[in-house]
Motif scaffolding. Structure first.
Motif, PDB file in Angstrom:
ATOM      1  N   ILE A 172       0.952  -1.182  -0.103  1.00 46.87           N
ATOM      2  CA  ILE A 172       0.192  -0.082   0.081  1.00 46.87           C
ATOM      3  C   ILE A 172       0.981   1.179  -0.024  1.00 46.87           C
ATOM      4  CG2 ILE A 172      -1.737   1.369   1.382  1.00 46.87           C
ATOM      5  CD1 ILE A 172      -2.759  -1.051  -0.029  1.00 46.87           C
ATOM      6  N   PRO A 173       1.859   1.273   0.934  1.00 48.62           N
ATOM      7  CA  PRO A 173       2.668   2.522   0.823  1.00 48.62           C
ATOM      8  C   PRO A 173       3.408   2.866  -0.350  1.00 48.62           C
ATOM      9  CG  PRO A 173       3.067   1.253   2.913  1.00 48.62           C
ATOM     10  CD  PRO A 173       2.095   0.380   2.128  1.00 48.62           C
ATOM     11  N   LEU A 182       0.800   4.069  -2.980  1.00 46.20           N
ATOM     12  CA  LEU A 182       0.326   5.263  -2.625  1.00 46.20           C
ATOM     13  C   LEU A 182       1.654   6.290  -3.204  1.00 46.20           C
ATOM     14  CD1 LEU A 182      -1.190   5.015   0.801  1.00 46.20           C
ATOM     15  CD2 LEU A 182      -2.454   5.769  -1.120  1.00 46.20           C
ATOM     16  N   ARG A 186       0.964   9.109  -6.162  1.00 46.54           N
ATOM     17  CA  ARG A 186       1.293  10.509  -5.944  1.00 46.54           C
ATOM     18  C   ARG A 186       2.103  11.047  -6.995  1.00 46.54           C
ATOM     19  NH1 ARG A 186       3.075  11.416   0.447  1.00 46.54           N
ATOM     20  NH2 ARG A 186       2.206  13.316   0.027  1.00 46.54           N
ATOM     21  N   LEU A 235      -6.018  14.255   0.361  1.00 51.11           N
ATOM     22  CA  LEU A 235      -5.368  12.920   0.134  1.00 51.11           C
ATOM     23  C   LEU A 235      -4.053  12.821   0.488  1.00 51.11           C
ATOM     24  CD1 LEU A 235      -7.183  12.377  -3.122  1.00 51.11           C
ATOM     25  CD2 LEU A 235      -7.704  11.301  -1.198  1.00 51.11           C
ATOM     26  N   ASN A 236      -3.075  14.023   0.171  1.00 47.81           N
ATOM     27  CA  ASN A 236      -1.955  14.018   0.490  1.00 47.81           C
ATOM     28  C   ASN A 236      -1.530  13.707   1.901  1.00 47.81           C
ATOM     29  OD1 ASN A 236      -1.147  14.076  -1.824  1.00 47.81           O
ATOM     30  ND2 ASN A 236      -0.728  16.059  -2.077  1.00 47.81           N
ATOM     31  N   ARG A 276      -3.409  12.193   4.411  1.00 40.85           N
ATOM     32  CA  ARG A 276      -3.678  10.650   4.606  1.00 40.85           C
ATOM     33  C   ARG A 276      -2.655   9.713   4.273  1.00 40.85           C
ATOM     34  NH1 ARG A 276      -7.790   7.379   5.900  1.00 40.85           N
ATOM     35  NH2 ARG A 276      -7.856   5.639   4.833  1.00 40.85           N
ATOM     36  N   SER A 277      -2.204   9.931   2.983  1.00 45.08           N
ATOM     37  CA  SER A 277      -1.116   9.202   2.124  1.00 45.08           C
ATOM     38  C   SER A 277       0.068   9.206   2.981  1.00 45.08           C
ATOM     39  CB  SER A 277      -0.999   9.320   0.794  1.00 45.08           C
ATOM     40  OG  SER A 277      -0.554  10.592   0.406  1.00 45.08           O
ATOM     41  N   ASP A 278       0.488  10.397   3.411  1.00 40.88           N
ATOM     42  CA  ASP A 278       1.636  10.774   4.241  1.00 40.88           C
ATOM     43  C   ASP A 278       1.160   9.643   5.545  1.00 40.88           C
ATOM     44  OD1 ASP A 278       2.874  12.631   2.749  1.00 40.88           O
ATOM     45  OD2 ASP A 278       2.246  14.393   3.847  1.00 40.88           O
ATOM     46  N   VAL A 301      -0.212   7.094   5.861  1.00 41.68           N
ATOM     47  CA  VAL A 301      -0.252   5.490   5.655  1.00 41.68           C
ATOM     48  C   VAL A 301       1.117   5.213   5.399  1.00 41.68           C
ATOM     49  CG1 VAL A 301      -1.053   3.828   3.948  1.00 41.68           C
ATOM     50  CG2 VAL A 301      -2.651   5.302   4.798  1.00 41.68           C
ATOM     51  N   ILE A 302       1.836   6.056   4.472  1.00 41.40           N
ATOM     52  CA  ILE A 302       3.197   5.724   4.044  1.00 41.40           C
ATOM     53  C   ILE A 302       4.266   5.651   5.409  1.00 41.40           C
ATOM     54  CG2 ILE A 302       5.095   6.702   3.045  1.00 41.40           C
ATOM     55  CD1 ILE A 302       3.137   7.579   0.684  1.00 41.40           C
ATOM     56  N   HIS A 319     -11.149   9.960  -1.827  1.00 41.05           N
ATOM     57  CA  HIS A 319     -10.914   9.779  -3.253  1.00 41.05           C
ATOM     58  C   HIS A 319     -12.324   9.780  -4.101  1.00 41.05           C
ATOM     59  CE1 HIS A 319      -7.428   7.506  -1.992  1.00 41.05           C
ATOM     60  NE2 HIS A 319      -7.001   8.094  -3.200  1.00 41.05           N
TER      61      HIS A 319
END
Length: 159
Positions: free
Chosen positions: A56-57, A60, A64, A116-117, A119-121, A123-124, A135
């Motif tokens: 997932i990371p 993502l 990005r 979104l960024n 959130r992805s930060d 998760v990463i 999304h």
């Protein structure tokens, strides 16, 4: 929602096939190629998460990069489009959908992408988060943008 569940692309396919059938062969071939590229772009995003070894990371991170590049191209094209409409003295029928496209893109870039960024930060960084609907806002704005671009195309062809 089962992300791995069945998808039904028959209705869009029927619509596209009817369009292609009414065009000359060269135009139909170009339209089919462009449609394939567009659908490929939509399919790329969820498929990267199913590739062997893609976590997932990592997915993502790839997403990005892809969206950053796509949004940069969209922003440049939007500026070109706005300048062309402003300099060309376009009628209101062209100005309205041009404005809609620009506002929708701005909403994606300034409102939804930062959410979104962030959130992805997280998760990463390894945080385990519940599902998010962010999304869906991006997709909804994208669909509205497509509708505005179609309206703009129609306005340009009939102006």
């Amino acid at each position: 929602m089962d992300r791995g569940g069945a998808r039904d692309y028959r209705l869009p396919a029927r619509v596209l096939l009817s369009r292609w059938a009414s065009a000359d062969p060269a135009e139909a071939r170009a339209a089919a190629t462009e449609t394939g590229r567009a659908w490929g772009g939509f399919l790329e995003a969820p498929l990267k998460f199913r590739a062997p070894g893609v976590t997932i990371p990592i997915g993502l991170g790839i997403g990005r990069l892809v969206f950053r590049a796509l949004n940069a191209v969209e922003a440049v094209l939007a500026v070109v489009m706005i300048v062309a409409v402003a300099v060309g003295g376009a009628p209101a029928a062209v100005v309205a959908p041009t404005t809609a496209v620009a506002v929708l893109l701005l909403a994606q870039l300034a409102v939804v992408r930062p959410v979104l960024n962030r959130r992805s930060d997280r998760v990463i960084a390894g945080e385990d988060l519940p599902p998010s609907h962010s999304h869906l806002w991006y997709v909804a704005l994208e669909l509205l943008k497509v509708a505005a671009l179609i309206a703009l195309g129609i306005a340009l062809l009939t102006a």
